[in-house]
Design a protein around this motif. Structure first.
Motif, short mmCIF file in Angstrom:
data_model
loop_
_atom_site.label_atom_id
_atom_site.label_comp_id
_atom_site.label_asym_id
_atom_site.label_seq_id
_atom_site.Cartn_x
_atom_site.Cartn_y
_atom_site.Cartn_z
N ARG A 55 0.97 -1.12 0.06
CA ARG A 55 0.11 -0.23 0.47
C ARG A 55 0.87 1.37 -0.53
NH1 ARG A 55 -3.84 -2.82 -1.83
NH2 ARG A 55 -4.84 -3.40 -0.83
N MET A 56 1.82 1.02 0.49
CA MET A 56 2.96 2.39 0.11
C MET A 56 3.31 2.75 -0.67
SD MET A 56 5.39 1.75 3.48
CE MET A 56 6.45 0.61 2.74
N ASP A 57 3.27 1.56 -2.22
CA ASP A 57 3.50 2.07 -2.72
C ASP A 57 2.37 2.67 -4.12
OD1 ASP A 57 5.51 0.95 -2.93
OD2 ASP A 57 5.33 -0.89 -4.21
N GLU A 58 1.26 2.52 -3.58
CA GLU A 58 0.24 3.22 -4.60
C GLU A 58 -0.15 4.69 -3.41
OE1 GLU A 58 -3.61 0.94 -2.94
OE2 GLU A 58 -2.65 -1.17 -3.69
N ILE A 59 0.43 4.88 -2.36
CA ILE A 59 0.36 6.28 -1.90
C ILE A 59 1.25 6.59 -1.90
CG2 ILE A 59 1.56 6.12 -0.26
CD1 ILE A 59 -1.19 8.58 -0.36
N ALA A 60 2.32 6.51 -3.19
CA ALA A 60 3.20 6.86 -3.77
C ALA A 60 2.82 8.00 -4.49
CB ALA A 60 4.81 5.73 -4.43
N THR A 61 2.09 8.47 -5.34
CA THR A 61 1.10 8.59 -6.61
C THR A 61 0.97 10.42 -6.21
OG1 THR A 61 -0.48 7.70 -7.56
CG2 THR A 61 1.06 6.92 -8.13
N TYR A 62 0.26 10.34 -4.99
CA TYR A 62 0.21 11.65 -4.75
C TYR A 62 0.82 12.13 -3.73
CZ TYR A 62 -4.34 8.66 -5.48
OH TYR A 62 -5.15 7.87 -6.12
N LYS A 63 0.56 13.43 -3.70
CA LYS A 63 1.23 14.35 -3.44
C LYS A 63 0.23 15.53 -1.40
CE LYS A 63 1.45 17.79 -6.68
NZ LYS A 63 0.53 17.17 -7.57
N GLU A 64 1.30 16.29 -1.44
CA GLU A 64 0.17 16.94 -0.26
C GLU A 64 -0.77 17.97 -1.15
OE1 GLU A 64 3.36 19.31 1.38
OE2 GLU A 64 3.95 17.81 3.33
N ASN A 65 -1.75 17.89 -0.32
CA ASN A 65 -2.82 19.36 -1.17
C ASN A 65 -3.73 18.05 -1.96
OD1 ASN A 65 -2.34 21.41 0.47
ND2 ASN A 65 -0.94 22.07 -0.50
N ASP A 66 -3.42 17.16 -2.35
CA ASP A 66 -4.48 16.40 -3.28
C ASP A 66 -5.75 15.59 -2.19
OD1 ASP A 66 -3.01 16.51 -5.22
OD2 ASP A 66 -1.93 14.18 -5.46
N GLU A 67 -6.81 15.80 -3.17
CA GLU A 67 -7.93 15.04 -2.48
C GLU A 67 -8.00 13.72 -2.98
OE1 GLU A 67 -12.26 16.65 -1.41
OE2 GLU A 67 -11.04 17.79 -1.79
N ILE A 68 -8.32 13.19 -1.66
CA ILE A 68 -8.36 11.38 -1.97
C ILE A 68 -9.64 10.83 -1.05
CG2 ILE A 68 -5.92 11.20 -2.35
CD1 ILE A 68 -5.44 10.32 -0.16
N GLN A 69 -10.40 9.07 -0.85
CA GLN A 69 -10.55 9.15 -0.09
C GLN A 69 -9.51 7.63 -0.18
OE1 GLN A 69 -14.12 8.13 -2.35
NE2 GLN A 69 -14.71 9.63 -2.06
N VAL A 70 -10.01 7.16 1.06
CA VAL A 70 -8.89 6.01 1.40
C VAL A 70 -10.19 5.10 2.62
CG1 VAL A 70 -7.72 5.55 3.37
CG2 VAL A 70 -7.46 7.96 1.94
#
Length: 83
Positions: free
Chosen positions: A41-56
């Motif tokens: 799951r650490m690899d899955e979050i690698a495509t996102y950065k600060e200020n991105d809006e996500i659903q987890v």
């Protein structure tokens, strides 16, 4: 359980050989959620950065410290996507 919010920070942690990324997620301006991304799951979050809006999608994992007896609740991610 699903949490939607803006990423405030992504922090890498390695405690006793247990690697994870802890994402500080801000669902609204008064609250914060600290979501753990472990293993692949650490690899899955690698495509996102600060200020991105996500659903987890998270599971709630409760633990009791063997040393101190303190009780903890952890939010552990099992899926992430753009909001």
């Amino acid at each position: 359980m699903t949490i939607t919010g803006t990423i405030e920070s992504i922090e890498y942690r390695n405690t006793a050989g247990h690697e994870k990324k802890v994402v500080t997620l801000v669902p609204d301006h008064r609250q914060k959620a600290f979501v753990e991304f472990r293993g692949r799951r650490m690899d899955e979050i690698a495509t996102y950065k600060e200020n991105d809006e996500i659903q987890v999608d998270v599971t709630l994992e409760g633990k009791i410290s063997k040393n101190s007896g303190i009780q903890y609740n952890n939010l552990v991610a099992f899926a992430v996507r753009e909001a």
